[in-house]
Design a protein around this motif. Structure first.
Motif, PDB file in Angstrom:
ATOM      1  N   SER A  53       0.874  -1.168   0.000  1.00  0.00           N
ATOM      2  CA  SER A  53       0.000   0.000   0.000  1.00  0.00           C
ATOM      3  C   SER A  53       0.910   1.215   0.000  1.00  0.00           C
ATOM      4  O   SER A  53       1.848   1.298   0.797  1.00  0.00           O
ATOM      5  CB  SER A  53      -0.914   0.013   1.226  1.00  0.00           C
ATOM      6  N   GLU A  60       3.997   0.328   2.612  1.00  0.00           N
ATOM      7  CA  GLU A  60       3.784  -0.706   3.623  1.00  0.00           C
ATOM      8  C   GLU A  60       3.272  -1.969   2.956  1.00  0.00           C
ATOM      9  O   GLU A  60       2.514  -1.911   1.975  1.00  0.00           O
ATOM     10  CB  GLU A  60       2.780  -0.236   4.676  1.00  0.00           C
ATOM     11  N   LEU A  61       3.673  -3.096   3.490  1.00  0.00           N
ATOM     12  CA  LEU A  61       3.223  -4.372   2.952  1.00  0.00           C
ATOM     13  C   LEU A  61       1.736  -4.584   3.234  1.00  0.00           C
ATOM     14  O   LEU A  61       1.240  -4.268   4.321  1.00  0.00           O
ATOM     15  CB  LEU A  61       4.022  -5.517   3.578  1.00  0.00           C
ATOM     16  N   THR A  62       1.069  -5.135   2.265  1.00  0.00           N
ATOM     17  CA  THR A  62      -0.303  -5.606   2.483  1.00  0.00           C
ATOM     18  C   THR A  62      -0.233  -6.953   3.182  1.00  0.00           C
ATOM     19  O   THR A  62       0.842  -7.569   3.270  1.00  0.00           O
ATOM     20  CB  THR A  62      -1.027  -5.747   1.141  1.00  0.00           C
ATOM     21  N   PRO A  63      -1.322  -7.461   3.717  1.00  0.00           N
ATOM     22  CA  PRO A  63      -1.293  -8.813   4.311  1.00  0.00           C
ATOM     23  C   PRO A  63      -0.761  -9.862   3.337  1.00  0.00           C
ATOM     24  O   PRO A  63       0.000 -10.756   3.736  1.00  0.00           O
ATOM     25  CB  PRO A  63      -2.758  -9.063   4.673  1.00  0.00           C
ATOM     26  N   SER A  64      -1.136  -9.759   2.059  1.00  0.00           N
ATOM     27  CA  SER A  64      -0.608 -10.700   1.067  1.00  0.00           C
ATOM     28  C   SER A  64       0.887 -10.518   0.894  1.00  0.00           C
ATOM     29  O   SER A  64       1.637 -11.492   0.742  1.00  0.00           O
ATOM     30  CB  SER A  64      -1.322 -10.498  -0.279  1.00  0.00           C
ATOM     31  N   GLU A  66       3.034  -9.398   3.180  1.00  0.00           N
ATOM     32  CA  GLU A  66       3.730  -9.920   4.352  1.00  0.00           C
ATOM     33  C   GLU A  66       3.879 -11.434   4.259  1.00  0.00           C
ATOM     34  O   GLU A  66       4.937 -11.986   4.596  1.00  0.00           O
ATOM     35  CB  GLU A  66       2.956  -9.539   5.614  1.00  0.00           C
ATOM     36  N   GLN A  67       2.839 -12.089   3.829  1.00  0.00           N
ATOM     37  CA  GLN A  67       2.894 -13.546   3.694  1.00  0.00           C
ATOM     38  C   GLN A  67       3.891 -13.962   2.619  1.00  0.00           C
ATOM     39  O   GLN A  67       4.663 -14.901   2.803  1.00  0.00           O
ATOM     40  CB  GLN A  67       1.503 -14.083   3.359  1.00  0.00           C
ATOM     41  N   TYR A  68       3.877 -13.234   1.504  1.00  0.00           N
ATOM     42  CA  TYR A  68       4.779 -13.561   0.399  1.00  0.00           C
ATOM     43  C   TYR A  68       6.232 -13.288   0.782  1.00  0.00           C
ATOM     44  O   TYR A  68       7.136 -14.025   0.398  1.00  0.00           O
ATOM     45  CB  TYR A  68       4.385 -12.736  -0.822  1.00  0.00           C
TER      46      TYR A  68
END
Length: 313
Positions: A53, A60-64, A66-68
């Motif tokens: 985002s 900033e990382l999106t939830p996707s 962060e997982q990736y």
């Protein structure tokens, strides 16, 4: 056929996530910020998900994202380690070493002939440096650091504590102002290391002479220069007796007061964490540790010969 995104895009993704900035990632990777942004956009289109985002000041990382990131970082770490293991010939006898200058000139170089006699097939390529290294991006194999030993992500092996005692030319003792007690230092020039002026303050306090005002002072940029100035009869410096053992043994320097100050700093041998040591690195490490232990034993045994203890009781 594997369905994999471009490796370059993954590198830029990992750096951007770690830095929370496309501009900072671009600086680290030596590319433009627009190139990073373009690669991230290409990766997001490839994956079909938003990884960041974006705002004006940072990303900033999106939830996707962060997982990736967890999987990508692990994969890049594995590739880096595998590449390093393959590129490093375990039988090589060439060792690139970075050494703190004072330790290099005053301790290591005078003993290099001993190492070469024991390991004539090992080639040491030595560079003098005070800076910390990023072993992941440097061709340097090992280094000797000066400090408190608290460095992350490297293997750290203690070598020797740094203790300081006053040293001066013997000519200074033959002058009109002898050095009988620490308070006599008020009649002499004190040689400071400009970034470590606290060393003299702490030593004078240890010697119960903290309130003296020296006749003059001389500030130099390193301990090596301060010791050389003392040898040239320019004043009294603080030096590690181990590093100045040759000058003390030859009489070029004397220790008027054998009151050692613990700097709470030491020399350490360091290298990349989890790195398999080559045969040359193993040889240097074993020799350095053994030689340092022998030096410690000699200094303890001959400590009374360095000078007189003049601390008041």
């Amino acid at each position: 056929m594997r369905r994999l995104p471009p490796l370059n895009a993954l590198r830029m993704f990992e750096a951007s996530a770690r830095k929370s900035s496309f501009a900072a990632a671009a600086e680290e990777l030596s590319v433009t910020a627009s190139a990073v942004s373009h690669q991230i956009k290409t990766l997001e289109e490839y994956l079909g998900v938003a990884l960041f985002s974006r705002s004006k000041r940072k990303v900033e990382l999106t939830p996707s994202g962060e997982q990736y990131l967890m999987s990508v970082k692990h994969a890049l770490d594995e590739i880096e380690m595998a590449t390093h293991r393959l590129a490093t010939n375990q039988e090589t006898n060439v060792v690139q070493i970075s050494v703190a200058p004072n330790f290099l000139t005053r301790w290591l170089m005078p003993r290099m002939s001993r190492f070469r006699e024991l390991y004539p097939d090992v080639e040491l390529q030595i560079n003098a440096s005070m800076g910390l290294l990023d072993f992941n991006r440097s061709s340097t194999d090992m280094a000797v650091y000066y400090g408190n030993g608290e460095w992350d992500d490297i293997e750290v092996h203690f070598l020797q504590k740094v203790m300081l005692v006053p040293v001066c030319s013997p000519k200074l003792l033959d002058g009109q102002s002898p050095l009988e007690v620490p308070e006599d230092l008020r009649h002499h020039t004190l040689i400071y290391v400009s970034k470590r002026k606290w060393e003299w303050e702490n030593w004078l306090q240890l010697a119960d002479a903290e309130f003296i005002t020296p006749r003059d002072s001389l500030q130099l940029s390193s301990g090596q220069l301060a010791t050389a100035a003392a040898q040239e009869n320019l004043g009294v410096a603080l030096a590690d007796p181990t590093l100045t053992s040759r000058e003390i043994s030859s009489g070029d320097l004397v220790v008027p007061f054998n009151i050692p100050l613990d700097t709470h700093r030491a020399f350490y041998l360091v290298y990349q964490k989890h790195r398999p040591l080559t045969s040359g690195m193993k040889a240097f490490k074993e020799w350095l540790m053994t030689e340092m232990q022998a030096t410690d034993a000699y200094e303890v045994e001959h400590a009374p010969l360095l000078g007189k203890s003049a601390k008041k009781t």
